[in-house]
Design an enzyme around this catalytic site. Structure first.
Site, PDB file in Angstrom:
ATOM      1  NE  ARG A 113     -25.696  46.670  14.941  1.00  0.00           N
ATOM      2  CZ  ARG A 113     -24.692  47.499  15.246  1.00  0.00           C
ATOM      3  NH1 ARG A 113     -24.406  47.713  16.495  1.00  0.00           N
ATOM      4  NH2 ARG A 113     -24.013  48.135  14.311  1.00  0.00           N
ATOM      5  CB  THR A 114     -26.241  41.133  10.613  1.00  0.00           C
ATOM      6  OG1 THR A 114     -27.054  42.293  10.780  1.00  0.00           O
ATOM      7  CG2 THR A 114     -27.045  40.033   9.963  1.00  0.00           C
ATOM      8  CE  LYS A 130      -9.014  35.680  -6.003  1.00  0.00           C
ATOM      9  NZ  LYS A 130      -8.285  34.442  -5.702  1.00  0.00           N
ATOM     10  NE  ARG A 156     -25.505  43.187   6.238  1.00  0.00           N
ATOM     11  CZ  ARG A 156     -25.586  43.937   7.329  1.00  0.00           C
ATOM     12  NH1 ARG A 156     -24.689  44.897   7.540  1.00  0.00           N
ATOM     13  NH2 ARG A 156     -26.534  43.749   8.211  1.00  0.00           N
ATOM     14  CG  HIS A 214     -31.454  43.452   7.871  1.00  0.00           C
ATOM     15  ND1 HIS A 214     -31.125  42.145   8.198  1.00  0.00           N
ATOM     16  CD2 HIS A 214     -30.513  44.237   8.463  1.00  0.00           C
ATOM     17  CE1 HIS A 214     -30.039  42.147   8.940  1.00  0.00           C
ATOM     18  NE2 HIS A 214     -29.640  43.402   9.109  1.00  0.00           N
TER      19      HIS A 214
HETATM   20  N1   CP Z   1     -28.678  46.097  12.488  1.00  0.00           N
HETATM   21  C1   CP Z   1     -27.705  45.720  11.630  1.00  0.00           C
HETATM   22  O1   CP Z   1     -27.932  45.145  10.556  1.00  0.00           O
HETATM   23  O2   CP Z   1     -26.451  46.026  12.072  1.00  0.00           O
HETATM   24  P1   CP Z   1     -25.114  45.657  11.282  1.00  0.00           P
HETATM   25  O3   CP Z   1     -25.093  46.443  10.006  1.00  0.00           O
HETATM   26  O4   CP Z   1     -23.994  46.037  12.229  1.00  0.00           O
HETATM   27  O5   CP Z   1     -25.129  44.185  10.999  1.00  0.00           O
END
Ligand code: CP
Length: 306
Positions: A54-55, A83, A104, A132
């Site tokens: 999603r993100t 590396k 991320r 998040h």
């Molecule tokens: N909600 C969320 O962060 O989903 P993903 O891990 O798929 O990005």
């Protein structure tokens, strides 16, 4: 309003900033076409060192819907981290390739590194077990869309409150609003961490820690369910013991208020049964879709394009 270039936590985001994102996201949602070339010529880099559906895709969708372009990687294995490249050097490189980046990463201090080494805006797409923030923003947007306000609501957060990174971010976001009551529902092993609890006290957020949602289900406006985070457990035997601690089925929800909504950041495993998807209160797919509008608004704000 102070301009923001880095979003790595909801702790320091004002209610005014959050509301400005929601207002813009709502305008975008109502008239997507009006925004289709706002980021023409701009590039978003997606630097995903941990898995995401999603993100990453909703940030990419957001930039493409704004008329911009995207580049990036979706795994630490396909970046030069494999590396031995440092995150600081990766960010220095990206500054020459893109106008804005989403990262991320499992490292808690990644936001500080971004602030030190990046002159382009950088947004957390999820930081370890810590934060998040853009997920929290789309969660709050979904709640606001459903009720017209966040003030005065009763919200339960249920599941893995210890390792789920959406939890502290959403709690700090909720704490910016008036007269919100929060119920934290989890097995004792998966309660919020002490530093999070302390911050909620510092914010004067009204919260109760309980282990059974049935005690309060009829009072709730929102139930926010999270997955037990298998990949974060130091001991997989603990995960096996706790993984089926709770399950939401239509019978769990039989006494809810008419206006009640059920949210989940997704992905889910088995904590919400598929039969729940057909109930009117199940808003988690709408919530995921809202991620595109909210992330479009965030990109516009951070690039100063409105
Ligand atoms: N909600 C969320 O962060 O989903 P993903 O891990 O798929 O990005």
């Amino acid at each position: 309003m102070k301009s923001t270039k880095f979003i790595f936590t909801t702790l320091n985001l004002s209610k005014e900033f959050l509301e400005s994102i929601f207002t813009l996201a709502s305008k975008i949602e109502q008239n997507l076409e009006n925004y289709s070339d706002k980021c023409k010529g701009k590039i978003l880099a997606t630097l995903f060192f941990e898995p995401s559906t999603r993100t990453m895709l909703s940030f990419e969708s957001a930039m493409l819907r704004l008329g911009g372009s995207i580049l990036g990687f979706s795994s630490a294995k396909t970046s030069s981290l494999a590396k031995g490249e440092t995150i600081a050097d990766t960010l220095r490189m990206i500054n020459g390739y893109a106008d804005i980046a989403v990262i991320r990463h499992f490292l808690e201090g990644v936001g500080e590194i971004a602030k030190k080494y990046s002159s382009i805006p950088v947004i957390s797409g999820g930081t370890g077990t810590q934060a998040h923030p853009t997920q929290a923003m789309l969660d709050l947007y979904t709640i606001k869309n459903a009720f017209g306000t966040i003030d005065g609501l009763k919200v339960a957060l249920m599941g893995d409150l210890k390792y789920g990174r959406t939890i502290p971010s959403l709690l700090y976001g909720l704490a910016k609003y008036e007269n919100v009551t929060v119920y934290l529902v989890s097995p004792k092993e998966l309660k919020i961490r002490n530093h999070v609890r302390q911050r909620l006290k510092d914010f004067n957020l009204k919260f109760y820690e309980i282990d059974d949602v049935s005690q309060i289900i009829d009072e709730l406006d929102v139930l926010y369910v999270t997955r037990i985070q298998k990949e974060r457990f130091p001991d997989q035997l603990d995960y096996e013991r706790l993984k089926s601690s709770y399950k939401i089925s239509p019978s769990t929800l039989k006494d809810t208020k008419k206006s009640f909504i059920l949210l989940h950041p997704l992905p889910r495993v088995d904590e919400i049964t598929p039969e729940v998807d057909d109930l009117g209160c199940a808003k988690y797919f709408e919530q995921a879709k809202n991620g595109v509008y909210v992330r479009m608004a965030i990109i516009l704000k951070l690039l100063g394009v409105e």
